[in-house]
Design an enzyme around this catalytic site. Structure first.
Site, PDB file in Angstrom:
ATOM      1  N   ARG A   1       0.802  -1.232   0.000  1.00 55.46           N
ATOM      2  CA  ARG A   1       0.000   0.000   0.000  1.00 55.46           C
ATOM      3  C   ARG A   1       0.832   1.277   0.000  1.00 55.46           C
ATOM      4  NH1 ARG A   1      -2.700  -3.955   1.653  1.00 55.46           N
ATOM      5  NH2 ARG A   1      -0.744  -4.437   2.659  1.00 55.46           N
ATOM      6  N   THR A   2       1.793   1.356   0.905  1.00 55.50           N
ATOM      7  CA  THR A   2       2.485   2.638   1.090  1.00 55.50           C
ATOM      8  C   THR A   2       3.251   3.014  -0.173  1.00 55.50           C
ATOM      9  OG1 THR A   2       2.689   2.053   3.415  1.00 55.50           O
ATOM     10  CG2 THR A   2       3.980   3.926   2.652  1.00 55.50           C
TER      11      THR A   2
ATOM     12  N   LYS B   1      26.877  -3.557  -2.207  1.00 55.51           N
ATOM     13  CA  LYS B   1      28.335  -3.392  -2.338  1.00 55.51           C
ATOM     14  C   LYS B   1      28.911  -2.675  -1.135  1.00 55.51           C
ATOM     15  CE  LYS B   1      27.420  -2.475  -7.196  1.00 55.51           C
ATOM     16  NZ  LYS B   1      27.376  -1.331  -8.121  1.00 55.51           N
TER      17      LYS B   1
ATOM     18  N   ARG C   1      11.284   3.805   3.355  1.00 54.85           N
ATOM     19  CA  ARG C   1      10.945   2.809   4.396  1.00 54.85           C
ATOM     20  C   ARG C   1      12.215   2.028   4.702  1.00 54.85           C
ATOM     21  NH1 ARG C   1       5.817  -1.197   4.497  1.00 54.85           N
ATOM     22  NH2 ARG C   1       4.877   0.782   5.129  1.00 54.85           N
TER      23      ARG C   1
ATOM     24  N   HIS D   1       5.029   5.912  11.498  1.00 54.93           N
ATOM     25  CA  HIS D   1       4.541   5.766  10.119  1.00 54.93           C
ATOM     26  C   HIS D   1       3.564   6.923   9.899  1.00 54.93           C
ATOM     27  CE1 HIS D   1       3.414   4.081   6.383  1.00 54.93           C
ATOM     28  NE2 HIS D   1       3.036   2.860   6.745  1.00 54.93           N
TER      29      HIS D   1
HETATM   30  N1   CP Z   1      -0.193   0.020   5.835  1.00 55.27           N
HETATM   31  C1   CP Z   1       1.015  -0.285   5.311  1.00 55.27           C
HETATM   32  O1   CP Z   1       2.054   0.286   5.690  1.00 55.27           O
HETATM   33  O2   CP Z   1       0.953  -1.257   4.341  1.00 55.27           O
HETATM   34  P1   CP Z   1       2.196  -1.739   3.490  1.00 55.27           P
HETATM   35  O3   CP Z   1       3.173  -2.407   4.433  1.00 55.27           O
HETATM   36  O4   CP Z   1       1.631  -2.686   2.458  1.00 55.27           O
HETATM   37  O5   CP Z   1       2.837  -0.529   2.855  1.00 55.27           O
END
Ligand code: CP
Length: 302
Positions: free
Chosen positions: A50-51, A79, A100, A128
């Site tokens: 999703r993110t 590397k 991320r 998040h």
């Molecule tokens: N909600 C969320 O962070 O989903 P993903 O891990 O799929 O990005």
């Protein structure tokens, strides 16, 4: 340093409301092509559906071009390139970076070495914030406001970064919290201290069912297998809660179930067809909210 979004604390209450209002405008007009001259980088050192895809959709809908990686195995990190050097390079290519990374604090570190805004798309069990903004958007959209709501958060409150960000944001709106978790996954002490300092009441419980009737929002979460140092400990708690349609008989008419997704076993499929299920709409709201985050941060750097 350009304005970044690393923690929900990086935004004032007024800025949060402004971003939610912007997101509502993007829901009405989902492809305004405002950023034709911009490049957005999404660099994901951890899996995501999703993110990453909603940030990339948001960038594309705004007319920006999107670059990045989701498989660190195909990058020069293999590397030995450091996070610092990776970020310095990407900030020469893109106007905004979405990152991320499994290490807590990595996104903050990235923002300190980047010459362009950085959005934390999840740093370990820490924060998040873009998820939080889409959660707030979903709560406001379904409840018509954010103030004085009964929020029940369920599942992995120890490692669930979406829980940590959301409770901090909802503290700005005088939320009443119930935290439902097995003893192994209770909310970390630092977040309880935070709520005490804000004079906000909360209760903790192992049982879900008694808390459903009073809830305005039921925020379900997955037990985060990938954060457990010992897989045997995960096995003990992985099926702690499973919400079924039968359990919703006493809920408020406008109660909504949110979940950052992915789900595993914590919401049964028969919940999907109830009026309370909102988690797939919540994920769709992520596109409008992330369009708002991108435009807001780029506007701040002009
Ligand atoms: N909600 C969320 O962070 O989903 P993903 O891990 O799929 O990005």
């Amino acid at each position: 340093m350009p304005k970044s979004l690393i923690s929900i604390h990086d935004l004032s209450k007024e800025e949060i409301v402004h971003i939610l209002d912007l997101a509502a405008q993007f829901e009405q007009s989902p492809s305004p092509a405002l950023l034709n001259d911009k490049v957005i980088a999404t660099i994901f050192f951890e899996p995501s559906t999703r993110t990453r895809l909603s940030f990339e959709t948001a960038g594309n809908r705004l007319g920006a071009r999107v670059i990045g990686f989701s498989d660190v195995g195909n990058t020069s990190v293999t590397k030995g390139e450091s996070l610092k050097d990776t970020i310095k390079m990407v900030s020469h290519y893109a106007d905004l970076i979405v990152i991320r990374h499994p290490l807590e604090g990595s996104a903050r570190w990235a923002s300190e070495v980047s010459s362009v805004p950085v959005v934390n798309a999840g740093d370990g069990a820490n924060q998040h914030p873009s998820q939080t903004l889409l959660d707030l958007y979903s709560i406001r959209k379904t409840q018509q406001h954010l103030d004085n709501l009964q929020l029940t958060m369920v599942g992995d409150l120890k490692y669930g970064r979406t829980v940590h960000s959301l409770l901090q944001a909802m503290s700005l709106f005088n939320a009443h919290f119930t935290f439902v978790a097995p003893p192994e996954l209770v909310l970390p002490t630092e977040y309880k201290h935070f709520l005490h300092q804000k004079n906000l009441d909360f209760i903790e419980s192992c049982d879900l069912l008694p808390h459903i009737p009073k809830s305005d929002i039921l925020y379900m979460t997955r037990v985060q297998a990938e954060r457990f140092p010992d897989p045997i400990e995960y096995e003990k708690v992985k099926n702690s809660y499973s919400l079924t349609a039968f359990m919703l008989q006493q809920c408020k008419p406008n109660m909504k179930i949110l979940h950052p997704l992915p789900r595993v076993n914590e919401i049964a499929d028969d919940v999907d067809n109830t009026p309370q299920a909102y988690y797939f709409d919540q994920a769709r709201n992520g596109v409008y909210t992330r369009m708002a985050i991108i435009t807001y941060l780029l506007d701040q750097t002009k």
